[in-house]
Design a protein around this motif. Structure first.
Motif, mmCIF file in Angstrom:
data_model
loop_
_atom_site.group_PDB
_atom_site.id
_atom_site.type_symbol
_atom_site.label_atom_id
_atom_site.label_comp_id
_atom_site.label_asym_id
_atom_site.label_seq_id
_atom_site.Cartn_x
_atom_site.Cartn_y
_atom_site.Cartn_z
ATOM 1 N N ARG A 48 -41.423 35.220 9.087
ATOM 2 C CA ARG A 48 -41.956 34.734 10.360
ATOM 3 C C ARG A 48 -40.850 34.727 11.413
ATOM 4 O O ARG A 48 -39.656 34.770 11.080
ATOM 5 N N ILE A 49 -41.303 34.671 12.658
ATOM 6 C CA ILE A 49 -40.394 34.557 13.794
ATOM 7 C C ILE A 49 -40.557 33.163 14.389
ATOM 8 O O ILE A 49 -41.673 32.666 14.530
ATOM 9 N N THR A 50 -39.440 32.549 14.696
ATOM 10 C CA THR A 50 -39.458 31.209 15.280
ATOM 11 C C THR A 50 -38.984 31.269 16.726
ATOM 12 O O THR A 50 -38.608 32.333 17.236
ATOM 13 N N GLU A 51 -38.954 30.120 17.389
ATOM 14 C CA GLU A 51 -38.452 30.073 18.756
ATOM 15 C C GLU A 51 -36.995 30.510 18.828
ATOM 16 O O GLU A 51 -36.559 31.117 19.812
ATOM 17 N N GLU A 52 -36.243 30.209 17.774
ATOM 18 C CA GLU A 52 -34.791 30.425 17.794
ATOM 19 C C GLU A 52 -34.330 31.661 17.029
ATOM 20 O O GLU A 52 -33.154 32.005 17.082
ATOM 21 N N GLY A 53 -35.216 32.317 16.275
ATOM 22 C CA GLY A 53 -34.780 33.458 15.482
ATOM 23 C C GLY A 53 -35.819 33.877 14.462
ATOM 24 O O GLY A 53 -37.017 33.927 14.769
ATOM 25 N N VAL A 54 -35.372 34.146 13.241
ATOM 26 C CA VAL A 54 -36.280 34.599 12.185
ATOM 27 C C VAL A 54 -36.073 33.742 10.941
ATOM 28 O O VAL A 54 -35.018 33.134 10.747
ATOM 29 N N GLU A 55 -37.106 33.753 10.085
ATOM 30 C CA GLU A 55 -37.093 32.847 8.936
ATOM 31 C C GLU A 55 -37.778 33.498 7.752
ATOM 32 O O GLU A 55 -38.757 34.226 7.901
ATOM 33 N N TRP A 56 -37.262 33.201 6.560
ATOM 34 C CA TRP A 56 -37.841 33.706 5.318
ATOM 35 C C TRP A 56 -38.577 32.577 4.586
ATOM 36 O O TRP A 56 -38.325 31.390 4.847
ATOM 37 N N ALA A 57 -39.454 32.955 3.664
ATOM 38 C CA ALA A 57 -40.247 31.963 2.933
ATOM 39 C C ALA A 57 -39.386 31.030 2.096
ATOM 40 O O ALA A 57 -39.778 29.900 1.806
ATOM 41 N N ASP A 58 -38.202 31.493 1.674
ATOM 42 C CA ASP A 58 -37.333 30.651 0.847
ATOM 43 C C ASP A 58 -36.507 29.657 1.674
ATOM 44 O O ASP A 58 -35.657 28.945 1.134
ATOM 45 N N GLY A 59 -36.736 29.642 2.991
ATOM 46 C CA GLY A 59 -36.027 28.697 3.858
ATOM 47 C C GLY A 59 -34.827 29.269 4.587
ATOM 48 O O GLY A 59 -34.259 28.612 5.461
ATOM 49 N N ARG A 60 -34.431 30.480 4.247
ATOM 50 C CA ARG A 60 -33.300 31.089 4.952
ATOM 51 C C ARG A 60 -33.669 31.312 6.419
ATOM 52 O O ARG A 60 -34.783 31.724 6.745
ATOM 53 N N ARG A 61 -32.717 31.073 7.312
ATOM 54 C CA ARG A 61 -32.935 31.269 8.741
ATOM 55 C C ARG A 61 -31.763 32.025 9.354
ATOM 56 O O ARG A 61 -30.617 31.858 8.929
ATOM 57 N N VAL A 62 -32.065 32.823 10.361
ATOM 58 C CA VAL A 62 -31.031 33.491 11.147
ATOM 59 C C VAL A 62 -31.357 33.275 12.614
ATOM 60 O O VAL A 62 -32.458 33.611 13.077
ATOM 61 N N ALA A 63 -30.431 32.683 13.345
ATOM 62 C CA ALA A 63 -30.610 32.485 14.786
ATOM 63 C C ALA A 63 -30.382 33.809 15.510
ATOM 64 O O ALA A 63 -29.533 34.614 15.112
ATOM 65 N N ALA A 64 -31.158 34.041 16.564
ATOM 66 C CA ALA A 64 -31.057 35.318 17.277
ATOM 67 C C ALA A 64 -31.333 35.140 18.758
ATOM 68 O O ALA A 64 -32.127 34.289 19.172
ATOM 69 N N ASP A 65 -30.655 35.966 19.551
ATOM 70 C CA ASP A 65 -30.937 36.071 20.975
ATOM 71 C C ASP A 65 -31.820 37.284 21.268
ATOM 72 O O ASP A 65 -32.526 37.320 22.270
ATOM 73 N N VAL A 66 -31.744 38.280 20.372
ATOM 74 C CA VAL A 66 -32.476 39.536 20.559
ATOM 75 C C VAL A 66 -33.034 40.005 19.224
ATOM 76 O O VAL A 66 -32.351 39.910 18.193
ATOM 77 N N ILE A 67 -34.275 40.507 19.244
ATOM 78 C CA ILE A 67 -34.820 41.245 18.103
ATOM 79 C C ILE A 67 -35.050 42.670 18.581
ATOM 80 O O ILE A 67 -35.804 42.914 19.519
ATOM 81 N N LEU A 68 -34.366 43.602 17.936
ATOM 82 C CA LEU A 68 -34.468 45.019 18.283
ATOM 83 C C LEU A 68 -35.300 45.719 17.208
ATOM 84 O O LEU A 68 -34.889 45.813 16.057
#
Length: 359
Positions: free
Chosen positions: A265-285
């Motif tokens: 899924r995509i969140t307000e701040e970045g992207v997220e995996w079902a296992d809880g991992r998150r990566v903050a992002a300013d851009v999705i290319l």
């Protein structure tokens, strides 16, 4: 223009496939404007190449094959590919007097009268006995949909709108896609971005060693089988893997090309995996490829239940007057050349069979 003009063949698109087809029409006796016409919606020569990002220099282009009858020689590998190939295509059109009409938007192709096809355009209508569709994919970038995509506060863009790495300076960038453009973007972005993350649906396959003729034939055969069954085509590159060159090796060693599986899924701040991992992002290319531009053919009802157009060689099985070049197995520069020649050969046979027999 209100009147309908008649020709034997209409070619839609003046990229590699369209120019190759026009060349073979010309050399087998068809006269431009009298017997055939080439319609192109782009502002100038160069096909999709004219829209490539400036940092894609000619030296970085993988597998550019010359058009039939005229080699591309002496090009500076440091120049943008858009400039080099645009100039080459312009010289080719002039040398062979192909008289490409542009910019012309083809709006629809439908059944005409007397067994002809009617091509409706922004420059009036054309009545033709055969059609070569060479519209490529550049105008139909593919954007996958993921939950939360509309909530993302950063910027999202597709490869089609990528202008170079400088605009991402100091930003956290997630690059989506396992093809050549995805790896090229990552390698360019890494020195500028604050952080890069690479995600793909499937683990990337890197190919070592030369890509010989047998391997090429096998790859094309896999793509060809899909279009024969009426399924949407995959790119030839998708079944060949990525060439393991020095730049790719350096990216793997540095960690720039450490790949993560596709996020959930995509969140307000970045992207997220079902296992809880998150990566903050300013851009999705989104380096997620393109789909064939064929909506203008919809009135002919060529699509199969699987979503694609069933093709034998270059001929649409549902309508032998229609040929698709640069589609499926011919969606490469060398494949487009061969497809253009094959389409013209089949069309000449079709038109000869339609000629009235003298009493």
């Amino acid at each position: 223009m209100n009147h309908t003009r008649e020709v034997e063949v209409v070619v839609i698109g003046a990229g590699q496939a369209g120019l190759a087809a026009a060349h073979h029409l010309r050399r087998t006796g068809f006269e431009p404007e009298r017997d055939f016409v080439v319609l192109d919606h782009s502002p100038g020569p160069g096909g999709a190449w004219q829209f490539r990002w400036p940092s894609l220099t000619y030296g970085k282009v993988h597998g550019m094959h010359a058009l039939p009858g005229m080699e591309l020689t002496g090009a500076d590998p440091a120049r943008p590919s858009a400039e080099v190939i645009g100039e080459y295509f312009a010289a080719y059109e002039e040398t062979f007097d192909l008289r490409v009409r542009r910019p012309v938007d083809v709006r629809a192709v439908r059944e005409g009268t007397g067994g002809r096809l009617l091509v409706e355009t922004s420059d009036g209508a054309w009545s033709t006995r055969a059609l070569i569709n060479a519209t490529g994919t550049w105008d139909r970038p593919f954007w996958p949909r993921y939950p939360g995509q509309e909530t993302f506060r950063g910027r999202q863009l597709h490869t089609a709108r990528y202008a170079g790495p400088e605009e991402f300076a100091g930003q956290r960038v997630v690059v989506v896609g396992g093809g050549a453009s995805g790896t090229q973007h990552l390698l360019e972005l890494a020195p500028y971005a604050a952080a890069t993350t690479w995600v793909t649906r499937r683990p990337p396959v890197f190919r070592e060693g030369p890509f010989d003729e047998n391997a090429g034939r096998a790859a094309v055969a896999l793509v060809e089988e899909r279009v024969r069954r009426g399924l949407p085509p995959k790119s030839v590159v998708s079944v060949t893997g990525l060439p393991l060159n020095d730049a790719i090796r350096a990216g793997l060693e540095s960690g720039v090309l450490d790949r993560l599986p596709m996020f959930d899924r995509i969140t307000e701040e970045g992207v997220e995996w079902a296992d809880g991992r998150r990566v903050a992002a300013d851009v999705i290319l989104w380096a997620t490829g393109f789909r064939p531009v064929i909506d203008h053919l919809a009135p002919l009802r060529l699509r199969e239940a699987g979503g694609g157009i069933r093709v034998e060689g270059t001929r649409a099985v549902a309508d032998p007057r229609v040929h698709l070049v640069g589609y499926g197995p011919s969606a490469s520069t060398i494949g487009a050349n061969r497809a253009g020649r094959a389409a013209v050969r089949d069309i000449r046979r079709l038109l000869a069979e339609q000629e009235p027999v003298a009493a």
